[in-house]
Scaffold this motif. Structure first.
Motif, PDB file in Angstrom:
ATOM      1  N   GLU A 237       0.865  -1.177   0.000  1.00  0.00           N
ATOM      2  CA  GLU A 237       0.000   0.000   0.000  1.00  0.00           C
ATOM      3  C   GLU A 237       0.899   1.224   0.000  1.00  0.00           C
ATOM      4  OE1 GLU A 237      -2.356   0.546   3.571  1.00  0.00           O
ATOM      5  OE2 GLU A 237      -0.985  -0.753   4.695  1.00  0.00           O
ATOM      6  N   MET A 238       0.284   2.384  -0.233  1.00  0.00           N
ATOM      7  CA  MET A 238       1.038   3.625  -0.321  1.00  0.00           C
ATOM      8  C   MET A 238       0.847   4.447   0.952  1.00  0.00           C
ATOM      9  SD  MET A 238       2.108   2.780  -3.266  1.00  0.00           S
ATOM     10  CE  MET A 238       3.216   4.185  -3.542  1.00  0.00           C
ATOM     11  N   ASP A 239       1.928   5.060   1.401  1.00  0.00           N
ATOM     12  CA  ASP A 239       1.866   5.987   2.531  1.00  0.00           C
ATOM     13  C   ASP A 239       1.994   7.398   1.976  1.00  0.00           C
ATOM     14  OD1 ASP A 239       1.990   7.416   4.835  1.00  0.00           O
ATOM     15  OD2 ASP A 239       3.859   6.531   5.577  1.00  0.00           O
ATOM     16  N   THR A 240       0.911   8.163   2.065  1.00  0.00           N
ATOM     17  CA  THR A 240       0.902   9.528   1.538  1.00  0.00           C
ATOM     18  C   THR A 240       0.856  10.567   2.658  1.00  0.00           C
ATOM     19  OG1 THR A 240      -1.517   9.420   1.316  1.00  0.00           O
ATOM     20  CG2 THR A 240      -0.198   8.815  -0.613  1.00  0.00           C
ATOM     21  N   THR A 241       1.239  10.133   3.854  1.00  0.00           N
ATOM     22  CA  THR A 241       1.256  11.025   5.015  1.00  0.00           C
ATOM     23  C   THR A 241       2.696  11.351   5.391  1.00  0.00           C
ATOM     24  OG1 THR A 241      -0.816  10.073   5.842  1.00  0.00           O
ATOM     25  CG2 THR A 241       0.542  11.305   7.411  1.00  0.00           C
ATOM     26  N   ASN A 242       2.986  12.633   5.487  1.00  0.00           N
ATOM     27  CA  ASN A 242       4.319  13.077   5.889  1.00  0.00           C
ATOM     28  C   ASN A 242       4.683  12.459   7.248  1.00  0.00           C
ATOM     29  OD1 ASN A 242       6.683  14.552   6.114  1.00  0.00           O
ATOM     30  ND2 ASN A 242       5.701  16.545   6.180  1.00  0.00           N
ATOM     31  N   PRO A 243       5.857  11.823   7.392  1.00  0.00           N
ATOM     32  CA  PRO A 243       7.064  11.898   6.555  1.00  0.00           C
ATOM     33  C   PRO A 243       7.224  10.775   5.534  1.00  0.00           C
ATOM     34  CG  PRO A 243       7.633  10.929   8.650  1.00  0.00           C
ATOM     35  CD  PRO A 243       6.160  11.224   8.710  1.00  0.00           C
ATOM     36  N   TYR A 244       6.129  10.104   5.148  1.00  0.00           N
ATOM     37  CA  TYR A 244       6.160   9.122   4.055  1.00  0.00           C
ATOM     38  C   TYR A 244       7.149   7.973   4.338  1.00  0.00           C
ATOM     39  CZ  TYR A 244       4.539  13.588   2.269  1.00  0.00           C
ATOM     40  OH  TYR A 244       3.917  14.799   2.134  1.00  0.00           O
TER      41      TYR A 244
ATOM     42  N   ALA B 208       4.614  -2.658 -11.599  1.00  0.00           N
ATOM     43  CA  ALA B 208       4.762  -1.246 -11.960  1.00  0.00           C
ATOM     44  C   ALA B 208       3.965  -0.415 -10.965  1.00  0.00           C
ATOM     45  CB  ALA B 208       4.286  -0.998 -13.385  1.00  0.00           C
ATOM     46  N   VAL B 209       4.659   0.104  -9.963  1.00  0.00           N
ATOM     47  CA  VAL B 209       4.028   0.935  -8.942  1.00  0.00           C
ATOM     48  C   VAL B 209       4.771   2.265  -8.896  1.00  0.00           C
ATOM     49  CG1 VAL B 209       3.567   1.208  -6.481  1.00  0.00           C
ATOM     50  CG2 VAL B 209       3.218  -1.017  -7.578  1.00  0.00           C
ATOM     51  N   THR B 210       4.029   3.342  -9.033  1.00  0.00           N
ATOM     52  CA  THR B 210       4.637   4.675  -9.044  1.00  0.00           C
ATOM     53  C   THR B 210       4.797   5.187  -7.616  1.00  0.00           C
ATOM     54  OG1 THR B 210       3.695   5.192 -11.203  1.00  0.00           O
ATOM     55  CG2 THR B 210       4.387   7.051  -9.839  1.00  0.00           C
ATOM     56  N   ILE B 211       6.019   5.601  -7.296  1.00  0.00           N
ATOM     57  CA  ILE B 211       6.279   6.256  -6.027  1.00  0.00           C
ATOM     58  C   ILE B 211       6.734   7.683  -6.313  1.00  0.00           C
ATOM     59  CG2 ILE B 211       6.859   4.120  -4.841  1.00  0.00           C
ATOM     60  CD1 ILE B 211       9.818   4.882  -5.089  1.00  0.00           C
ATOM     61  N   SER B 212       6.612   8.530  -5.316  1.00  0.00           N
ATOM     62  CA  SER B 212       7.033   9.921  -5.466  1.00  0.00           C
ATOM     63  C   SER B 212       7.579  10.420  -4.136  1.00  0.00           C
ATOM     64  CB  SER B 212       5.868  10.796  -5.929  1.00  0.00           C
ATOM     65  OG  SER B 212       4.937  10.964  -4.874  1.00  0.00           O
ATOM     66  N   SER B 213       7.989  11.674  -4.133  1.00  0.00           N
ATOM     67  CA  SER B 213       8.517  12.239  -2.893  1.00  0.00           C
ATOM     68  C   SER B 213       7.438  12.399  -1.834  1.00  0.00           C
ATOM     69  CB  SER B 213       9.174  13.593  -3.177  1.00  0.00           C
ATOM     70  OG  SER B 213       8.248  14.465  -3.817  1.00  0.00           O
ATOM     71  N   SER B 214       6.178  12.244  -2.218  1.00  0.00           N
ATOM     72  CA  SER B 214       5.081  12.338  -1.254  1.00  0.00           C
ATOM     73  C   SER B 214       4.197  11.093  -1.260  1.00  0.00           C
ATOM     74  CB  SER B 214       4.216  13.566  -1.546  1.00  0.00           C
ATOM     75  OG  SER B 214       3.687  13.506  -2.854  1.00  0.00           O
ATOM     76  N   SER B 215       4.737   9.988  -1.753  1.00  0.00           N
ATOM     77  CA  SER B 215       3.985   8.733  -1.783  1.00  0.00           C
ATOM     78  C   SER B 215       4.975   7.566  -1.745  1.00  0.00           C
ATOM     79  CB  SER B 215       3.105   8.640  -3.035  1.00  0.00           C
ATOM     80  OG  SER B 215       2.347   7.452  -3.046  1.00  0.00           O
ATOM     81  N   ALA B 216       5.102   6.942  -0.561  1.00  0.00           N
ATOM     82  CA  ALA B 216       6.033   5.839  -0.369  1.00  0.00           C
ATOM     83  C   ALA B 216       5.316   4.507  -0.556  1.00  0.00           C
ATOM     84  CB  ALA B 216       6.658   5.908   1.016  1.00  0.00           C
ATOM     85  N   MET B 217       6.062   3.514  -0.995  1.00  0.00           N
ATOM     86  CA  MET B 217       5.534   2.162  -1.168  1.00  0.00           C
ATOM     87  C   MET B 217       5.910   1.331   0.053  1.00  0.00           C
ATOM     88  SD  MET B 217       6.311  -0.482  -4.302  1.00  0.00           S
ATOM     89  CE  MET B 217       5.446  -2.045  -4.469  1.00  0.00           C
ATOM     90  N   CYS B 218       4.905   0.707   0.669  1.00  0.00           N
ATOM     91  CA  CYS B 218       5.095  -0.103   1.874  1.00  0.00           C
ATOM     92  C   CYS B 218       4.814  -1.555   1.491  1.00  0.00           C
ATOM     93  CB  CYS B 218       4.161   0.350   2.984  1.00  0.00           C
ATOM     94  SG  CYS B 218       4.150   2.159   3.222  1.00  0.00           S
ATOM     95  N   VAL B 219       5.810  -2.416   1.595  1.00  0.00           N
ATOM     96  CA  VAL B 219       5.747  -3.770   1.049  1.00  0.00           C
ATOM     97  C   VAL B 219       5.722  -4.789   2.175  1.00  0.00           C
ATOM     98  CG1 VAL B 219       6.885  -5.434  -0.454  1.00  0.00           C
ATOM     99  CG2 VAL B 219       6.996  -2.992  -1.001  1.00  0.00           C
ATOM    100  N   TYR B 220       4.688  -5.649   2.174  1.00  0.00           N
ATOM    101  CA  TYR B 220       4.490  -6.637   3.222  1.00  0.00           C
ATOM    102  C   TYR B 220       4.687  -8.055   2.666  1.00  0.00           C
ATOM    103  CZ  TYR B 220       1.823  -2.615   5.034  1.00  0.00           C
ATOM    104  OH  TYR B 220       1.407  -1.365   5.437  1.00  0.00           O
ATOM    105  N   PRO B 221       5.625  -8.841   3.198  1.00  0.00           N
ATOM    106  CA  PRO B 221       5.805 -10.221   2.733  1.00  0.00           C
ATOM    107  C   PRO B 221       4.771 -11.161   3.361  1.00  0.00           C
ATOM    108  CG  PRO B 221       7.819  -9.314   3.726  1.00  0.00           C
ATOM    109  CD  PRO B 221       6.689  -8.443   4.127  1.00  0.00           C
TER     110      PRO B 221
END
Length: 208
Positions: free
Chosen positions: A66-73, A106-119
């Protein structure tokens, strides 16, 4: 400034996990952030470095995200719930006892959207009580691919903690509590059994 994707980790691995149980969230998360602009994460490789045989005793390895779009990302504002999107296809197993599983997407990340990866994975019944699972990205700079910029670090990023594998009831395994005779004895007897343990102790030990 050059675009840099940074791989990190957050949280701890879950322990213990029972052998013979499927769809286990291992705990923690790998985090993927970039310092500027946007980039697409096109590949992720994870490695198993515990004492369990990752090729023979772990299966159906998946990456949910899922994506974390909350500062500090940094994935602190999100947590695994089981309904996250799967990244890439399911990997049948690791490539060796201490091997690699590779996923493409193909997942887009940005300086205000981090990718959080769960195994997430299955612990097969062929695993042994007392073995451990240790998940990491051995070399993120080459194990994670993006379509713009570079990836750091060059050293291993690990999920904190160790997952211990224990003997447990697999789903569907008959349990002693299901037998009417035992249920009747448990309900009516208050005598100590088994060298001082009460029937409730037996229940707790057998039914965990």
């Amino acid at each position: 400034a050059p675009q840099i994707t940074t791989v990190g980790s957050r949280g701890n691995q879950v322990t213990p996990l029972k052998l013979g149980v499927n769809n286990n969230y291992v705990g923690g998360a790998f985090t993927l952030t970039t310092n500027s602009g946007t980039t697409s994460v096109t590949g992720i490789s994870i490695n198993e470095a515990g004492t369990v045989n990752g090729q023979n005793d772990l299966s159906n390895i998946r990456l949910k995200y899922e994506m974390d779009t909350t500062n500090p990302y940094d994935c602190a504002s999100v947590s695994y719930g089981g309904t996250e999107v799967q990244y890439g296809a399911t990997s049948s197993n690791f490539s060796a006892a201490n091997g690699t599983s590779t996923f493409n997407g193909a997942v887009t990340i940005s300086s205000s959207s981090a990718m959080c990866v769960y195994p997430v994975l299955n612990v097969d019944g062929t695993a042994t009580h007392g073995q451990t699972i240790e998940l990491q990205m051995t070399k993120p700079s080459t194990g994670v691919t993006v379509n713009g910029g570079t990836v750091t670090p060059t050293s291993a990023v690990t999920l904190s903690g160790t997952t211990n594998i224990v003997i447990g009831y697999a789903p569907g395994t008959p349990r002693l509590a299901a037998t009417p005779a035992f249920d009747s004895y448990r309900a009516t007897s208050t005598r100590p059994v088994l060298g001082g343990f009460s029937t409730s102790d037996v229940d707790n030990d057998l039914l965990q």
